[in-house]
Motif scaffolding. Sequence first.
Motif, short mmCIF file in Angstrom:
data_model
loop_
_atom_site.label_atom_id
_atom_site.label_comp_id
_atom_site.label_asym_id
_atom_site.label_seq_id
_atom_site.Cartn_x
_atom_site.Cartn_y
_atom_site.Cartn_z
N PRO A 116 0.81 -1.35 -0.16
CA PRO A 116 0.08 0.10 -0.09
C PRO A 116 0.90 1.25 -0.06
O PRO A 116 0.43 2.07 -0.73
CB PRO A 116 -0.88 -0.06 1.21
N ALA A 117 1.79 1.31 0.77
CA ALA A 117 2.80 2.51 0.86
C ALA A 117 3.40 2.88 -0.67
O ALA A 117 3.40 3.99 -0.79
CB ALA A 117 3.97 2.26 2.06
N ALA B 283 0.71 4.29 -2.85
CA ALA B 283 0.30 5.74 -2.57
C ALA B 283 1.65 6.48 -2.96
O ALA B 283 1.20 7.50 -3.54
CB ALA B 283 0.03 5.70 -0.76
N LEU B 284 2.71 6.03 -2.55
CA LEU B 284 3.84 7.24 -2.97
C LEU B 284 4.10 7.02 -4.42
O LEU B 284 4.61 8.05 -4.98
CB LEU B 284 5.19 6.44 -2.57
N LYS C 128 1.55 6.59 -6.79
CA LYS C 128 0.13 7.02 -7.53
C LYS C 128 -0.61 8.24 -7.18
O LYS C 128 -1.75 8.57 -7.60
CB LYS C 128 -0.69 5.90 -7.94
N LEU C 129 -0.69 8.30 -5.72
CA LEU C 129 -1.60 9.32 -5.05
C LEU C 129 -0.61 10.48 -4.72
O LEU C 129 0.42 10.75 -4.42
CB LEU C 129 -2.19 8.73 -3.84
N ARG C 130 -1.52 11.73 -5.10
CA ARG C 130 -1.02 13.16 -4.54
C ARG C 130 -1.46 13.52 -3.04
O ARG C 130 -2.66 13.34 -2.74
CB ARG C 130 -1.26 14.05 -5.67
N PHE C 131 -0.62 13.80 -2.11
CA PHE C 131 -1.07 14.20 -0.92
C PHE C 131 0.23 14.74 -0.19
O PHE C 131 1.29 14.59 -0.40
CB PHE C 131 -1.65 12.89 0.02
N ILE D 112 9.47 -1.00 -0.01
CA ILE D 112 8.72 0.04 -0.38
C ILE D 112 9.07 0.56 -1.68
O ILE D 112 8.60 1.14 -2.82
CB ILE D 112 8.38 1.09 0.65
N GLU E 63 -9.35 3.04 -2.98
CA GLU E 63 -8.12 3.02 -3.27
C GLU E 63 -7.64 1.62 -2.78
O GLU E 63 -6.68 1.10 -3.28
CB GLU E 63 -7.54 4.33 -2.74
N ALA E 64 -8.17 1.29 -1.41
CA ALA E 64 -7.62 0.23 -0.95
C ALA E 64 -7.93 -1.10 -1.78
O ALA E 64 -7.06 -1.99 -1.68
CB ALA E 64 -8.22 -0.21 0.79
N VAL F 249 -5.47 -1.09 -4.64
CA VAL F 249 -4.15 -1.78 -4.32
C VAL F 249 -4.05 -3.26 -4.58
O VAL F 249 -3.14 -3.89 -5.09
CB VAL F 249 -3.58 -1.40 -2.76
N GLU G 241 -8.19 11.88 -2.30
CA GLU G 241 -7.02 11.20 -2.69
C GLU G 241 -5.85 11.43 -1.77
O GLU G 241 -5.20 10.35 -1.23
CB GLU G 241 -6.26 11.80 -3.99
N LEU H 109 -3.11 4.65 3.57
CA LEU H 109 -2.12 3.62 2.84
C LEU H 109 -0.90 3.55 3.35
O LEU H 109 -0.16 2.45 3.51
CB LEU H 109 -2.24 3.65 1.56
N THR H 110 -0.41 4.84 3.63
CA THR H 110 1.11 4.64 4.08
C THR H 110 1.21 4.72 5.87
O THR H 110 2.45 4.49 6.36
CB THR H 110 1.73 6.14 3.69
#
Lengths: 271, 295
Positions: free
Chosen positions: A86-87, A90-91, A93-96, A148, A173-174, A177, B9, B16-17
């Motif tokens: 999951p990490a 997220a790193l 494909k996702l923007r946060f 990761i 999202e989960a 994954v 998002e 997830l992290t």
Amino acid sequence: MASGLRIMALAALGLLFMAPYVWMLAASLKATDELFRAPMALLPESWAAITNYGRVLREVPVGLYLWNGLVMCGGILVFQLLFAIPAGYALAKLRFAGRDWLFGAVMFGLLVPAHVPALPLYMALSAGGWLNTYAALIVPSTISVFAIFLFRQFFRSLPQDLINAARLDGMGEAAIVWRVALPNAWPAATAFAIFSVVAHWNDLFWPLIVTTGHERATPALGVLYFRTEEAGDDFGALMAACTIMTAPLVLAFLLAQRRFVEGISTTGLKG
Amino acid sequence: MREPGRRGEALAGWLLTTPAALAFLLLVLAPTLAAVALAFSDYELGQWPPAWIGLENFRELWTDRGFRTSFVNTLVYVGLVAPLSVLGGLGLALLIEGAARGRTLFRAVFFLPVVSLTVAMAAAWQYLLHPTIGPVNAALRMIGVTGPAWLSSSDTVLLSLAAIGIWEGVGFNMVLFMAGLTAIPRELREAALVDGARGGWDRFRLVTWPLLGPTTLFVVTISLIRAVRVFDTVAVLTRGGPNKASEVLLYTMYTEGFTFLRLGYSAAITLVFLAIVLVLMLLQTRVLDRRVHYG
């Protein structure tokens, strides 16, 4: 160089490389007095395989060691994948906010060898009364920044359309994954699994620190104990023990050779 | 299209992290910082509270002859194992790559030590190198040479351990080099042939070697770092002896910490170890990187 010469050179080197295995096997079949008399002979005059292997199987809880190794490697791998996939997704494909910080932490983690946090981890496990448990063997290795990193690199090349289509189907999202990203990442997951199992099956440092006695001993510790406590000059029995403990991983390697080598060449880069 | 909003998002990203981030904090970051703090204290297991003693541990390391021996031994070991296992791996990869037959077989043979239980193979080497009943010295006797007591003489113990380290590392490097070689387009080597690089050596020097640059860089760094981490063979075969002739950094750290229970002192050794690893990595990214020709 002509092809024939190459093959002859390789064959000669190969024989040299295999020498420890050949003599290990040979010694495990010989009686002790014969080991002393004829060191170079490969085939035993009188076969002592039953004596040697019998002694090991009688005196050493081989099954227990192998089981402990299996539980440790399996436990470590499951958690590593559970945390890293999951990490990594997220790193990639996702923007946060904070994503760059997290990736920075991954890069920092890649620089620190596992021996550095070992002392404080030992103190914490000791204070919590966790020494000599499976948890002590497994927990410190559950996070692999390398995993990761590997999954992030892999997921970056995953087509965005695939993810958008899954979102259109109403997947969270989960779910994406585990049901979209992971099935596409099996090559990376297999490669990492091989890397992780080889590394932890072979590790002596950490099991030596957190376990005492045979109850939670891994195969590496089993060989060490048998060598220092029981074998003495009984090289026949010692070599039998070594043969038994080396066999599982070697057999797995021979059966899945292609995958294995590809796995190491794609993920082995951290050593 | 129902894309999740920016906030959705971000939330998913955090969720997830979080497990990995928590595990990282608890199992990597916090203990690493604790190890750094420990190195400046006199903490011994069972004694609380520890006192802050500044650089005292490092001063003691500097004057500790045992530690100096350990440090120098580690350098000698790395200096032998890293270059020879890199060169050996490269040589084997080139030999196998050009062989008409038996590639899979040879690759398996040389890779076998990587997947074997190190502790078990160390014991097998102990038998092989045994001064009286070992096949190595028996072979030497056949040509009229009296072999040394490989693992119990302070002159040869480090060499013997290095030989085992090379035996273990060569196959690993070979596989990495083979992966690098397959990435070199065949046409390039053929073009070199047309351009007059007829001999195998010319082709290697002009085409293969420059294009293997990035791979070589990786292999060198990994080999150095793997060699600095030598522990298993020492713990199984020599315990640093005889006379500290095979004492190496991680083994000294282990005995100081877990035999003598001097955790502060042991942590200081860990920091020296970490500093070496970081310098090696820096060397890779800063110095060597500029000389490498990326294809």
